[in-house]
Design an enzyme around this catalytic site. Structure first.
Site, PDB file in Angstrom:
ATOM      1  N   ASP A 180       0.907  -1.141   0.000  1.00  0.00           N
ATOM      2  CA  ASP A 180       0.000   0.000   0.000  1.00  0.00           C
ATOM      3  C   ASP A 180       0.940   1.183   0.000  1.00  0.00           C
ATOM      4  O   ASP A 180       1.577   1.469   1.026  1.00  0.00           O
ATOM      5  CB  ASP A 180      -0.893   0.014   1.243  1.00  0.00           C
ATOM      6  N   HIS A 181       1.073   1.865  -1.134  1.00  0.00           N
ATOM      7  CA  HIS A 181       2.166   2.839  -1.226  1.00  0.00           C
ATOM      8  C   HIS A 181       2.001   3.995  -0.240  1.00  0.00           C
ATOM      9  O   HIS A 181       2.949   4.702   0.049  1.00  0.00           O
ATOM     10  CB  HIS A 181       2.359   3.323  -2.675  1.00  0.00           C
ATOM     11  N   HIS A 243      -5.838   2.684   1.136  1.00  0.00           N
ATOM     12  CA  HIS A 243      -5.183   3.904   1.623  1.00  0.00           C
ATOM     13  C   HIS A 243      -5.935   4.568   2.781  1.00  0.00           C
ATOM     14  O   HIS A 243      -5.355   4.910   3.801  1.00  0.00           O
ATOM     15  CB  HIS A 243      -5.034   4.930   0.494  1.00  0.00           C
TER      16      HIS A 243
END
Ligand code: BG6
Length: 491
Positions: A180-181, A243
Site C-alpha cells: 500500500d504505497h 489507503h
C-alpha cells in the site's frame, strides 16, 4: 529492526514484471534512480525489467529515456548518475502466460542465487498467480526471494483469499510483500513518530478529548487512461479499502511494543477488527457515493466521468466516497471517523484532521465562540505540514481569544528532497523489512469491512450522486457530517 535507515542494501536482482508499464516508468525506475544517487544500492545490484514488448536492453533504455527520465525532478537529475544507473538495467521480454518464456530469466539469474531476488508484480491482479507459478516452475524462487504485489489484492474478501492461497503455493508468507504505497509516504511514517515518539499527544488521543477525526484523500485528476480498470473497481475498492483505512488505522492504533514488523501489524489489525460493521441500511445511512460531472478548473474545463475513455455511458461506478466510521474500543467509543476520497475534486489534498473537544467551561470571550476548538491538521499532500490550532489572547485592551496556528512545514525543517513513497518501498523490499507492507490478515479484515458496504450499494435503488468536477463532492457528503453537528475542515 530499524524502521528508517539509510544503510546500503544487500546485493540484489530486482525483477519488474510489467516493466514497460506506467507504474514502472513513473515511480519504480525513478525511485531506484534516487536510491542509486544516494549510494544506497550496492554496485552489482541489477534491475531486470520484463514485459511482453519485444525489445532488448538498449530498446528498453531508449524507452526509459523518454518515459522514466521525465519523472525525475530536473533539480535532482544528474547525467553521470543516470549513466551509471543505466548500467544496472537489463530487459528481457516475457509473456507471463508462456512457461517457456521464463527461460530468459533463468539465464539472467543463473549463478546469482545468493543475491536477494525481488519479483515485483506491476501487473493486473489476475496475473499474480500465473507469474508466481511461472517463476516457481522455472526454479527461480530462492530462500532470499520475495514477491511484491500492487493493490488491489482482489475485488472482495473471497477473491483476495483465492489470490493469497495461490501465492502461498509458491511463496512463504514472510516472502510476500503486499504494497500500500501510502505506507511508504514520509508523513505516514511521521504519524507513527508523532504519536509514539512524543509523550505530548498520547494522553489526549482518546474519546475524552477528541470530538471527531476527518481523513480526506482528494485528487484533482480524473481517471485518465485507466478507465477500463477504474470502472470495474471504483473508489471504494481503489482508495477506501486500502489507503484510507490504513491512515485511519495508524491514527487509531494502540502503541506497539516496538517497531518490529509484527508488533506494528498486530496493533494495526486490532483497529480493523474493531471497526463497527456497516451492513444494509447502516451502510446506506453512513456512506455517500458520488460520480463527477464535467466542470472547470483554473486552467480549463474537464469532461465528466461518463465521457472519459473506456467508460460505459450508463456507468454507476463511484469516483467519490464519504463515510462515517466508528471504532468500537475503549479509546475511541463515540468518536466518529469521517473518511472521504474522490477524483476531480477541488485540489489534490491528503490530510488528517483531529478535532479536540471544547474547553469544559470557558472563562473567556472568543472572536469565534470557540466554534472550532483545538485542531491538529496533519497534511500529507501536496506539502507535508502539521498545524495546531490554539487560542491566544489577541493583542489589545480586551481579553478576547482568537484562534491562531502553530505551523510546522517539513520542507522548512529538513530542506532536502522528500523521498517518494516508492523509494522506501523498493529499499524495504530488498532489505526484506515487512513493517510497511500488509499482512494477509490485514487485507482480509479490510475486505471484511468493505464487502457489506458494496453489497448494500448493489442492492439499493439509489444511484451515485453527481458532483461537479472541481468541487468537494456531492452535497450529501456535507449532510453526512453536519447531522452530527460537525463540518468538513476547510483551509
Ligand atoms: C492509487 C490509486 O493506489 O493511488 C489511484 O489506484 C490514485 O487511483 C493513487 O490516483 C493516489 O496516490 P497518490 O500517492 O497520488 O495520492
Amino acid at each position: 529492526m530499524n524502521l528508517i535507515s539509510n544503510e546500503a542494501v544487500q546485493p540484489f536482482d530486482f525483477i519488474v514484471f510489467g516493466g514497460t508499464g506506467d507504474l514502472s516508468m513513473r515511480k519504480l525506475l525513478p525511485s531506484l534512480y534516487y536510491r542509486h544517487c544516494e549510494g544506497q544500492l550496492t554496485s552489482d545490484g541489477r534491475i531486470i525489467a520484463s514485459a511482453r514488448t519485444n525489445t532488448d536492453t538498449a530498446g528498453f533504455i531508449e524507452l526509459m529515456e523518454k518515459e522514466a527520465r521525465v519523472h525525475i525532478e530536473p533539480e535532482h537529475f544528474n547525467e553521470d548518475h543516470w549513466q551509471s544507473f543505466l548500467q544496472r538495467i537489463h530487459y528481457t521480454p516475457v509473456d507471463v502466460m508462456k512457461p517457456e518464456d521464463y527461460q530468459s530469466l533463468v539465464e539472467l539469474l543463473h549463478g546469482r542465487e545468493d543475491r536477494v531476488r525481488v519479483f515485483y508484480l506491476s501487473v493486473a491482479p489476475f496475473l499474480f498467480a500465473t507469474i508466481c507459478k511461472g517463476v516457481d516452475a522455472a526454479g527461480l524462487i530462492t530462500p532470499e526471494s520475495r514477491v511484491a504485489l500492487e493493490k488491489p489484492l482482489g475485488r472482495d474478501q473471497q477473491s483476495a483469499h483465492e489470490i493469497n492461497d495461490q501465492l502461498a503455493e509458491s511463496f512463504d508468507e514472510n516472502q510476500i510483500f503486499r504494497i500500500d504505497h501510502y505506507l511508504g509516504k514520509e508523513t505516514v511514517q511521521n504519524l507513527l513518530a508523532l504519536r509514539f515518539g512524543n509523550a505530548l499527544f498520547e494522553p489526549l488521543w482518546r474519546s475524552e478529548r477528541i470530538s471527531d477525526v476527518q481523513i480526506t484523500i482528494a485528487e484533482s485528476l480524473g481517471v485518465g487512461g485507466r478507465g477500463g480498470f477504474y470502472d470495474t473497481t471504483g473508489a471504494l475498492r481503489d482508495m477506501v479499502q486500502n489507503h484510507l483505512l490504513q491512515l485511519l488505522v495508524i491514527i487509531a492504533m494502540e502503541p506497539p511494543a516496538s517497531v518490529d514488523p509484527d508488533a506494528v501489524r498486530d496493533e494495526k489489525i486490532k483497529v480493523l477488527r474493531a471497526l463497527k460493521p456497516l451492513i444494509g441500511q447502516e451502510a446506506i445511512e453512513n456512506t455517500v457515493r458520488g460520480q463527477y460531472k464535467g466542470g472547470a478548473y483554473a486552467d480549463g474545463t474537464v469532461p465528466g466521468y461518463l465521457d472519459e475513455k473506456d467508460i460505459p455511458a450508463d456507468s454507476d461506478t463511484e469516483t467519490f466516497v464519504a463515510m462515517r466510521a466508528e471504532i468500537e474500543s475503549w479509546r475511541w467509543a463515540g468518536v466518529p471517523f469521517y473518511l472521504r476520497t474522490g477524483k476531480r475534486m477541488e485540489s489534490k489534498t491528503t490530510e488528517i484532521v483531529i478535532n479536540f473537544k471544547k474547553v469544559p467551561h470557558s472563562i473567556f470571550e472568543t472572536t469565534d465562540g470557540f466554534s472550532t476548538p483545538n485542531q491538529l491538521v496533519i497534511r500529507l499532500q501536496p506539502e507535508e505540514s502539521i498545524r495546531l490550532r490554539v487560542y491566544v489572547k489577541a493583542w489589545g485592551d480586551d481579553i478576547q481569544l482568537k484562534p491562531v496556528h502553530l505551523n510546522l512545514d517539513f520542507n522548512d525543517v529538513f530542506q532536502k528532497r522528500r523521498m517518494i513513497a516508492y523509494e522506501r518501498i523498493c529499499v524495504d523490499l530488498i532489505r526484506g523489512n515487512p513493517t510497511l507492507f500488509l499482512r494477509r490478515d490485514e487485507v482480509d479484515t479490510a475486505w471484511a469491512f468493505i464487502d457489506p458496504i458494496r453489497e448494500a450499494w448493489d442492492k439499493s435503488n439509489d444511484s451515485v450522486k453527481p458532483y461537479t468536477a472541481g468541487s468537494w463532492g456531492p452535497s450529501a457528503a456535507n449532510s453526512l457530517i453536519s447531522r452530527d453537528g460537525f463540518k468538513w475542515y476547510e483551509d
